[in-house]
Design an enzyme around this catalytic site. Sequence first.
Site, short mmCIF file in Angstrom:
data_model
loop_
_atom_site.label_atom_id
_atom_site.label_comp_id
_atom_site.label_asym_id
_atom_site.label_seq_id
_atom_site.Cartn_x
_atom_site.Cartn_y
_atom_site.Cartn_z
CG HIS A 12 -1.96 -0.99 1.33
ND1 HIS A 12 -2.18 -1.74 2.46
CD2 HIS A 12 -2.89 -1.39 0.43
CE1 HIS A 12 -3.20 -2.56 2.25
NE2 HIS A 12 -3.65 -2.38 1.04
CE LYS A 70 -20.87 -6.47 7.07
NZ LYS A 70 -22.03 -6.59 6.23
NE ARG A 130 -2.85 -7.03 -4.34
CZ ARG A 130 -3.65 -7.24 -3.34
NH1 ARG A 130 -3.19 -7.66 -2.21
NH2 ARG A 130 -4.94 -7.04 -3.47
CB SER A 164 -4.69 -6.56 4.59
OG SER A 164 -4.31 -5.29 4.11
P1 ADP Z 1 -10.07 -2.98 -0.51
O1 ADP Z 1 -10.79 -3.67 0.61
O2 ADP Z 1 -10.74 -1.72 -0.96
O3 ADP Z 1 -9.68 -3.87 -1.66
P2 ADP Z 1 -7.32 -2.99 0.41
O4 ADP Z 1 -6.85 -2.32 1.64
O5 ADP Z 1 -7.25 -4.47 0.37
O6 ADP Z 1 -8.77 -2.42 0.18
O7 ADP Z 1 -6.52 -2.42 -0.85
C1 ADP Z 1 -6.58 -1.07 -1.24
C2 ADP Z 1 -5.97 -0.94 -2.62
O8 ADP Z 1 -4.58 -1.24 -2.57
C3 ADP Z 1 -6.56 -1.87 -3.68
O9 ADP Z 1 -6.58 -1.18 -4.92
C4 ADP Z 1 -5.60 -3.02 -3.71
O10 ADP Z 1 -5.59 -3.67 -4.97
C5 ADP Z 1 -4.30 -2.28 -3.47
N1 ADP Z 1 -3.28 -3.15 -2.89
C6 ADP Z 1 -3.38 -4.00 -1.85
N2 ADP Z 1 -2.21 -4.63 -1.59
C7 ADP Z 1 -1.33 -4.16 -2.52
C8 ADP Z 1 0.05 -4.44 -2.81
N3 ADP Z 1 0.76 -5.34 -2.15
N4 ADP Z 1 0.60 -3.75 -3.82
C9 ADP Z 1 -0.12 -2.86 -4.53
N5 ADP Z 1 -1.41 -2.57 -4.33
C10 ADP Z 1 -2.01 -3.20 -3.33
#
Ligand code: ADP
Length: 158
Positions: free
Chosen positions: A17, A41, A90, A128
């Site tokens: 992120h 949730k 990703r 995550s």
């Molecule tokens: P959501 O629940 O909205 O998918 P996330 O917190 O899982 O939220 O992810 C937020 C954004 O960051 C999404 O666009 C996701 O694809 C991107 N993302 C998550 N992990 C990575 C990573 N390792 N590298 C690049 N982008 C990521």
Amino acid sequence: MKIAVYPGSFDPVTKGHIDILKNGAEIFDKVIIAVARNSEKNAFLTVDERVQLIKESVKDIENVEVDSFDGLTIEYAKKCGAKVILRGLRAVSDFEYEMQLSQANSALSNDIKTIFLITKPKYNFISSRTIKEIYLNNGDISKFVPEAVYEFLKNKKL
Ligand code: ADP
């Protein structure tokens, strides 16, 4: 001023992120990284904990703000004066979901565009969800999360 909103669950925020955020901060004048409150949730951390951990992880990046929001992302983006929603990609597996989300948002408001940045290969597998699994099974997550998240989770277990 070109403002982008980077929305997500960030439960917890990872180095993947942060990589997307840093790249976004080089492109836009301001990036607002915002935790979606509707992701509370079944969450691992509270929204307030997630916001706090992001704040600690991005304190060195000048043009980044940290926030949380309720409701539709596009309404939140409009309220912030942002014309761009920033998202990270990703792998192909992210693509279908992200495309649907982006098209739904365009149908709701044509003024706001989604821009995708592709993560570095070394962060490709970081999610995550994977981090929670490793952490809950006592694995070492230090390579995958910012220092603040690592320290917080280490102390949470004590
Ligand atoms: P959501 O629940 O909205 O998918 P996330 O917190 O899982 O939220 O992810 C937020 C954004 O960051 C999404 O666009 C996701 O694809 C991107 N993302 C998550 N992990 C990575 C990573 N390792 N590298 C690049 N982008 C990521």
